[in-house]
Design an enzyme around this catalytic site. Structure first.
Site, PDB file in Angstrom:
ATOM      1  N   VAL A  12      47.199  31.386  40.823  1.00 55.53           N
ATOM      2  CA  VAL A  12      46.772  29.597  42.379  1.00 55.53           C
ATOM      3  C   VAL A  12      46.079  28.797  41.961  1.00 55.53           C
ATOM      4  O   VAL A  12      46.574  27.394  41.758  1.00 55.53           O
ATOM      5  CB  VAL A  12      46.858  30.179  43.841  1.00 55.53           C
ATOM      6  CG1 VAL A  12      48.259  30.159  44.276  1.00 55.53           C
ATOM      7  CG2 VAL A  12      46.025  31.170  44.219  1.00 55.53           C
ATOM      8  N   SER A 128      34.417  26.324  44.102  1.00 59.20           N
ATOM      9  CA  SER A 128      35.025  26.569  45.564  1.00 59.20           C
ATOM     10  C   SER A 128      35.477  25.662  46.434  1.00 59.20           C
ATOM     11  O   SER A 128      35.263  23.990  45.508  1.00 59.20           O
ATOM     12  CB  SER A 128      32.924  26.398  46.723  1.00 59.20           C
ATOM     13  OG  SER A 128      33.481  26.342  47.616  1.00 59.20           O
ATOM     14  N   LYS A 182      26.805  30.211  43.510  1.00 60.72           N
ATOM     15  CA  LYS A 182      28.306  29.744  44.392  1.00 60.72           C
ATOM     16  C   LYS A 182      28.036  31.159  44.967  1.00 60.72           C
ATOM     17  O   LYS A 182      28.239  31.343  45.984  1.00 60.72           O
ATOM     18  CB  LYS A 182      29.545  30.250  43.290  1.00 60.72           C
ATOM     19  CG  LYS A 182      30.213  30.734  44.001  1.00 60.72           C
ATOM     20  CD  LYS A 182      31.183  29.304  44.403  1.00 60.72           C
ATOM     21  CE  LYS A 182      32.369  29.778  45.963  1.00 60.72           C
ATOM     22  NZ  LYS A 182      33.320  30.912  44.890  1.00 60.72           N
ATOM     23  N   HIS A 185      26.881  29.995  48.783  1.00 59.94           N
ATOM     24  CA  HIS A 185      27.063  29.383  48.788  1.00 59.94           C
ATOM     25  C   HIS A 185      27.510  29.919  49.819  1.00 59.94           C
ATOM     26  O   HIS A 185      28.558  29.751  50.996  1.00 59.94           O
ATOM     27  CB  HIS A 185      28.165  28.756  48.297  1.00 59.94           C
ATOM     28  CG  HIS A 185      29.507  27.900  48.366  1.00 59.94           C
ATOM     29  ND1 HIS A 185      30.356  28.445  48.932  1.00 59.94           N
ATOM     30  CD2 HIS A 185      29.376  26.422  49.235  1.00 59.94           C
ATOM     31  CE1 HIS A 185      31.021  27.407  49.101  1.00 59.94           C
ATOM     32  NE2 HIS A 185      30.307  26.544  49.743  1.00 59.94           N
ATOM     33  N   ASN A 186      28.548  31.362  49.259  1.00 59.60           N
ATOM     34  CA  ASN A 186      29.393  32.239  49.972  1.00 59.60           C
ATOM     35  C   ASN A 186      28.393  32.726  51.145  1.00 59.60           C
ATOM     36  O   ASN A 186      29.316  32.643  52.116  1.00 59.60           O
ATOM     37  CB  ASN A 186      30.488  33.065  49.344  1.00 59.60           C
ATOM     38  CG  ASN A 186      31.153  32.369  48.449  1.00 59.60           C
ATOM     39  OD1 ASN A 186      31.194  31.568  47.924  1.00 59.60           O
ATOM     40  ND2 ASN A 186      32.325  33.351  47.841  1.00 59.60           N
ATOM     41  N   GLU A 189      28.271  30.463  53.949  1.00 64.13           N
ATOM     42  CA  GLU A 189      29.303  30.227  54.737  1.00 64.13           C
ATOM     43  C   GLU A 189      29.975  31.425  55.669  1.00 64.13           C
ATOM     44  O   GLU A 189      30.072  31.188  56.544  1.00 64.13           O
ATOM     45  CB  GLU A 189      30.771  29.587  53.256  1.00 64.13           C
ATOM     46  CG  GLU A 189      32.438  29.824  53.614  1.00 64.13           C
ATOM     47  CD  GLU A 189      32.855  30.418  52.355  1.00 64.13           C
ATOM     48  OE1 GLU A 189      33.139  29.179  51.886  1.00 64.13           O
ATOM     49  OE2 GLU A 189      34.166  31.257  52.627  1.00 64.13           O
TER      50      GLU A 189
HETATM   51  P1  NDP Z   1      43.885  36.451  41.186  1.00 58.11           P
HETATM   52  O1  NDP Z   1      42.740  36.238  41.517  1.00 58.11           O
HETATM   53  O2  NDP Z   1      45.398  37.140  42.729  1.00 58.11           O
HETATM   54  O3  NDP Z   1      44.198  37.058  39.652  1.00 58.11           O
HETATM   55  C1  NDP Z   1      45.507  36.679  39.131  1.00 58.11           C
HETATM   56  C2  NDP Z   1      45.375  36.422  37.800  1.00 58.11           C
HETATM   57  O4  NDP Z   1      44.843  36.396  36.664  1.00 58.11           O
HETATM   58  C3  NDP Z   1      47.209  36.202  37.096  1.00 58.11           C
HETATM   59  O5  NDP Z   1      47.182  34.963  36.363  1.00 58.11           O
HETATM   60  C4  NDP Z   1      46.573  37.642  36.273  1.00 58.11           C
HETATM   61  O6  NDP Z   1      47.747  37.553  35.362  1.00 58.11           O
HETATM   62  C5  NDP Z   1      45.560  37.490  35.860  1.00 58.11           C
HETATM   63  N1  NDP Z   1      45.172  38.962  35.301  1.00 58.11           N
HETATM   64  C6  NDP Z   1      44.737  39.889  36.105  1.00 58.11           C
HETATM   65  N2  NDP Z   1      44.319  40.414  35.218  1.00 58.11           N
HETATM   66  C7  NDP Z   1      44.469  40.547  34.290  1.00 58.11           C
HETATM   67  C8  NDP Z   1      44.725  40.856  33.432  1.00 58.11           C
HETATM   68  N3  NDP Z   1      43.647  42.179  32.791  1.00 58.11           N
HETATM   69  N4  NDP Z   1      44.126  40.296  31.499  1.00 58.11           N
HETATM   70  C9  NDP Z   1      44.753  39.422  32.024  1.00 58.11           C
HETATM   71  N5  NDP Z   1      45.346  38.005  32.866  1.00 58.11           N
HETATM   72  C10 NDP Z   1      44.599  39.937  33.772  1.00 58.11           C
HETATM   73  O7  NDP Z   1      44.309  35.147  41.180  1.00 58.11           O
HETATM   74  P2  NDP Z   1      43.856  33.748  42.102  1.00 58.11           P
HETATM   75  O8  NDP Z   1      44.272  32.396  41.246  1.00 58.11           O
HETATM   76  O9  NDP Z   1      43.637  34.275  43.765  1.00 58.11           O
HETATM   77  O10 NDP Z   1      42.276  33.911  41.364  1.00 58.11           O
HETATM   78  C11 NDP Z   1      41.257  32.971  39.992  1.00 58.11           C
HETATM   79  C12 NDP Z   1      40.043  33.420  40.278  1.00 58.11           C
HETATM   80  O11 NDP Z   1      39.665  32.333  41.305  1.00 58.11           O
HETATM   81  C13 NDP Z   1      39.198  35.195  40.394  1.00 58.11           C
HETATM   82  O12 NDP Z   1      38.590  35.232  39.742  1.00 58.11           O
HETATM   83  C14 NDP Z   1      39.009  34.331  42.036  1.00 58.11           C
HETATM   84  O13 NDP Z   1      38.389  35.166  42.749  1.00 58.11           O
HETATM   85  C15 NDP Z   1      38.859  32.901  42.187  1.00 58.11           C
HETATM   86  N6  NDP Z   1      38.941  32.482  42.789  1.00 58.11           N
HETATM   87  C16 NDP Z   1      39.841  32.395  44.074  1.00 58.11           C
HETATM   88  C17 NDP Z   1      39.404  31.368  44.689  1.00 58.11           C
HETATM   89  C18 NDP Z   1      40.697  31.410  46.230  1.00 58.11           C
HETATM   90  O14 NDP Z   1      41.067  31.175  47.139  1.00 58.11           O
HETATM   91  N7  NDP Z   1      41.968  32.327  45.705  1.00 58.11           N
HETATM   92  C19 NDP Z   1      38.817  30.172  44.988  1.00 58.11           C
HETATM   93  C20 NDP Z   1      37.300  30.639  44.449  1.00 58.11           C
HETATM   94  C21 NDP Z   1      38.132  31.104  43.490  1.00 58.11           C
HETATM   95  P3  NDP Z   1      49.503  37.996  35.691  1.00 58.11           P
HETATM   96  O15 NDP Z   1      50.089  36.557  35.900  1.00 58.11           O
HETATM   97  O16 NDP Z   1      49.818  38.385  33.900  1.00 58.11           O
HETATM   98  O17 NDP Z   1      49.570  38.893  36.216  1.00 58.11           O
END
Ligand code: NDP
Length: 475
Positions: A12, A128, A182, A185-186, A189
């Protein structure tokens, strides 16, 4: 090699960030460990801009113009290290690796050091605003080298949220500074959310008000000093009706708050630095208490020995809660900014706290009108040692102190838990006290452990022979 920026990790957050870059006219290289996500991004949104999809990391890197700018947006922790390890041999000196995930700042410091040894820039960046922010403009907190910001800053500022035309993105400081800010910030929050929840609980208990009515009160508050995203969504959530039961939505939601861990990191770091962030800590523990099921079940037998609410002036009570909320909120921010200052000192970061408040005005969860006041306070005095002591806040909080005391004391008398309201008031009284009872602590410490003490009337460090003749000598 024509892509101006690349995003690897297209769940996402990464997907929306890539679309945001593309919508701003950048040619965006996109990659994901499993190619299906890359394909679905192109299928669903390929027409929004210029994407360059790659199936392999090598092709992805090769599609980027130098110095390459690679945004990593994968699951924080091990996956980030795995992606970095894959990238290193493919990159060239001067390339910039941006970790926009929710990394813990010590990891960012470690990664920055490792990549620097390879001649690469590593930019740990706080982002964020959730998925909506990533797409339409988040608040962005980049750390790393100043040099990398020369290249990267304009692009990140471009895609960030804007308030009054000012980007919600600025250079924070070296290595882990961006992720640190960040994290705080959290933490803020967490405090903000807990304070709002306590205000809701007080209005419910004191007025016997329904969720709908409390929602209307919050909507009214959102027109004044408290105007913020969190107050706005709380008003919305409180007025939402559950389709299945026809009841107020909040009344059918289980009262057990979960957490992903950034609040905990903030509190752990505050303990390391010795900074009293009581509001954030109480908010974090309040979530833990809500989830302490066996204890809560066992605790139901505890006698309340509490009074009854007797609110005679409804409007005056609502205004008291509003003032208590505002004052407690200022304490939480004041404490959070203290933590940033302490960390800057500890880790050698040059963080402009006024600028941090400025980039939190839009895009992020704690966005609020009152952040302007914080920016102004630090502009008046960049070295401000206590945000509460800025003249604007001293007056604003001072005007609410009597209300704050009424609310906290009534809550205590009537048995409504207000950990964040109460601890914030205790902090306020503690930080303004001429003399704290720490003198007694020092005396005790010297008694049982010869830990020494200082005197109010002369310089030096002293110890008293407690078990002997009780003479005092300089230690
Ligand atoms: P996720 O944290 O759910 O991570 C999924 C992604 O990570 C997929 O693209 C997955 O690839 C990839 N991935 C997982 N393991 C590996 C690996 N070993 N090697 C390569 N790729 C890997 O995704 P989000 O989009 O929710 O969040 C991304 C980051 O953003 C996180 O660090 C999160 O903490 C941060 N974040 C999230 C927010 C939110 O509201 N969700 C807000 C702010 C920051 P694959 O598709 O191949 O499984």
């Amino acid at each position: 090699a024509r892509a101006q920026i690349g995003v690897t990790g297209l769940a996402v957050m990464g997907r929306n960030l890539a679309r945001n870059f593309a919508r701003h006219g950048y040619t965006v290289a996109v990659h994901n460990r499993s190619y299906a996500k890359t394909e679905s991004l192109i299928a669903d949104h390929g027409d929004e801009g210029d994407f360059v999809p790659s199936e392999t990391m090598a092709d992805f890197v090769a599609s980027l113009a130098r110095p390459r700018k690679v945004v990593i947006m994968v699951k924080a922790g091990g996956p980030t290290d795995a992606v970095i390890d894959e990238l290193i041999p493919l990159l060239d000196e001067g390339d910039i690796v941006i970790d926009a995930g929710n990394a813990h700042f010590p990891d960012t410091r470690r990664r920055e050091e490792a990549l620097r040894a390879h001649g690469l820039h590593f930019v740990g960046t706080g982002v964020s605003g959730g998925e909506e922010g990533a797409l339409n403009g988040p608040s962005i907190m980049p750390g790393g080298s100043r040099e990398s910001y020369e290249w990267l800053g304009p692009i990140l500022e471009d895609i960030s949220a804007k308030v009054d035309g000012v980007p919600c993105c600025t250079y924070v400081g070296s290595d882990g500074a961006g992720h640190f800010v960040k994290m705080v910030h959290n933490g803020i929050e967490y405090a903000d959310m807990q304070l709002i929840a306590e205000a809701y609980d007080l209005l419910k208990a004191g007025l016997g008000a329904s969720a709908q009515e409390i929602g209307e009160i919050f909507a009214e508050w959102n027109k004044g000093d408290l105007e913020s995203f969190l107050i706005e969504i709380t008003a919305d959530v409180l007025q939402h009706v559950d389709a299945e039961t026809g009841k107020a939505f909040v009344d059918i939601v289980l009262d057990r708050a979960e957490q992903k861990g950034t609040g905990r990191w903030t509190v752990q770091n505050a303990l390391d630095l010795g900074v009293p962030i009581t509001g954030i800590a109480e908010a974090t523990f309040a979530r833990a208490l809500s989830g302490s099921t066996p204890q809560r079940e066992a605790g139901r037998v505890l006698p309340a020995v509490a009074g009854e609410w007797n609110v005679t002036d409804r409007d005056a009570f609502i205004e008291d809660v509003r003032l208590a909320l505002y004052s407690s909120k200022v304490v939480a921010y004041s404490q959070g900014f203290d933590q940033i200052a302490a960390a800057a000192e500890e880790f050698g970061w040059d963080i402009d706290r006024g600028a941090m408040a400025r980039i939190w005005r839009g895009g992020c969860i704690i966005r609020a009108r009152f952040l302007n006041r914080i920016t102004e306070a630090y502009e008046r005095n960049p070295e401000l040692s206590l945000l509460l002591a800025d003249p604007y806040f001293t007056e604003a909080v001072g005007n609410g102190v009597a209300a704050w005391r009424r609310i906290v004391s009534q809550a205590a008398l009537n048995g409504v838990p207000t950990p964040a309201f109460s601890s914030s008031l205790a902090y306020y009284d503690g930080v303004r006290a001429e003399r704290l009872p720490a003198n007694v602590i020092q005396a005790q410490r010297d008694f049982f452990g010869a830990h020494t003490y200082q005197r109010v009337d002369k310089a030096g460090v002293f110890h008293t022979e407690w078990s002997g003749d009780r003479t005092e000598h300089e230690a």
